[in-house]
Design an enzyme around this catalytic site. Sequence first.
Site, PDB file in Angstrom:
ATOM      1  N   CYS A   1       0.829  -1.209   0.000  1.00  0.00           N
ATOM      2  CA  CYS A   1       0.000   0.000   0.000  1.00  0.00           C
ATOM      3  C   CYS A   1       0.871   1.271   0.000  1.00  0.00           C
ATOM      4  O   CYS A   1       1.514   1.544  -0.999  1.00  0.00           O
ATOM      5  CB  CYS A   1      -0.993  -0.056   1.148  1.00  0.00           C
ATOM      6  SG  CYS A   1      -2.421   0.988   0.844  1.00  0.00           S
TER       7      CYS A   1
ATOM      8  N   HIS B   1      -2.988  -5.229   1.841  1.00  0.00           N
ATOM      9  CA  HIS B   1      -2.339  -5.414   3.145  1.00  0.00           C
ATOM     10  C   HIS B   1      -2.367  -6.877   3.578  1.00  0.00           C
ATOM     11  O   HIS B   1      -3.251  -7.261   4.340  1.00  0.00           O
ATOM     12  CB  HIS B   1      -3.103  -4.617   4.216  1.00  0.00           C
ATOM     13  CG  HIS B   1      -2.939  -3.149   4.149  1.00  0.00           C
ATOM     14  ND1 HIS B   1      -2.024  -2.473   4.925  1.00  0.00           N
ATOM     15  CD2 HIS B   1      -3.575  -2.215   3.417  1.00  0.00           C
ATOM     16  CE1 HIS B   1      -2.112  -1.172   4.677  1.00  0.00           C
ATOM     17  NE2 HIS B   1      -3.044  -0.987   3.765  1.00  0.00           N
TER      18      HIS B   1
ATOM     19  N   GLU C   1      -0.610  -8.320   5.684  1.00  0.00           N
ATOM     20  CA  GLU C   1      -0.209  -8.490   7.094  1.00  0.00           C
ATOM     21  C   GLU C   1      -1.399  -8.502   8.043  1.00  0.00           C
ATOM     22  O   GLU C   1      -1.252  -8.867   9.199  1.00  0.00           O
ATOM     23  CB  GLU C   1       0.793  -7.394   7.489  1.00  0.00           C
ATOM     24  CG  GLU C   1       0.224  -5.996   7.660  1.00  0.00           C
ATOM     25  CD  GLU C   1      -0.071  -5.291   6.337  1.00  0.00           C
ATOM     26  OE1 GLU C   1       0.124  -5.896   5.268  1.00  0.00           O
ATOM     27  OE2 GLU C   1      -0.520  -4.125   6.398  1.00  0.00           O
TER      28      GLU C   1
HETATM   29  N1  GLN Z   1      -3.568   6.336   0.806  1.00  0.00           N
HETATM   30  C1  GLN Z   1      -2.351   6.047   1.516  1.00  0.00           C
HETATM   31  C2  GLN Z   1      -1.159   6.790   0.930  1.00  0.00           C
HETATM   32  O1  GLN Z   1      -1.270   7.531   0.024  1.00  0.00           O
HETATM   33  C3  GLN Z   1      -2.052   4.581   1.529  1.00  0.00           C
HETATM   34  C4  GLN Z   1      -3.029   3.856   2.411  1.00  0.00           C
HETATM   35  C5  GLN Z   1      -2.480   2.616   3.032  1.00  0.00           C
HETATM   36  O2  GLN Z   1      -1.277   2.394   3.098  1.00  0.00           O
HETATM   37  N2  GLN Z   1      -3.363   1.831   3.559  1.00  0.00           N
HETATM   38  O3  GLN Z   1      -0.082   6.608   1.401  1.00  0.00           O
END
Ligand code: GLN
Length: 205
Positions: free
Chosen positions: A84, A183, A185
């Site tokens: 992410c 994610h 994890e």
């Molecule tokens: N929207 C977040 C960002 O721009 C990422 C979100 C996340 O890691 N769950 O970093």
Amino acid sequence: MADRGKPRIGVLALQGDVREHLYALEAAGAVAIAVRRPAELDEVDALVIPGGESTTMYKLAIAFDLLEPLRKRLADGMPAYGSCAGMIMLADRVADGIEGQVTLGGLDVTVRRNAFGRQVDSFEADVEVRGVDGPPFHAVFIRAPWVEELGDAVEVLGRVETGPGAGRIVAVRQGSIMATSFHPEITGDGRVHALFVAMVRALTA
Ligand code: GLN
């Protein structure tokens, strides 16, 4: 002694869900270490960059004098996995970043931040991940990016198959660097971490 032969994998611990990655890496057979300082970065064979908020994480990387050491390790081939916000940090280009946002780079991709839109802030979907055996990975997406554009050297490992983002690329690998929009994890399914640990073992053998 029990740790002999295990890869030492750091989790960038500036911001985000660090503990879950440490736990998942240990479960996958690595020695997991929180990395907050350049000296800690020197101690690890590979690095996980967690989810969180990339617009905060990059500022903290600068404040903790980690931006250039991280870029150097990545350029020298240190295996890395970003989930992410971690995927955003590893991307060479960001769409919908904030003014002045920089990344570590390494993946020849453009990722779009918060790509799935407000209505679908967070969602779950099954993703067939190349290299992960068994049933599709039940992936959790939280304000997730997707990979919008990618260079020839980047291998697609997975796409969202259903819903408004169907067809979008959410898992990639380029050489020593792997990233997912989701994610793993927080799902209790250790197969993506196992894939990364196997990749680290192969690359550092
Ligand atoms: N929207 C977040 C960002 O721009 C990422 C979100 C996340 O890691 N769950 O970093």
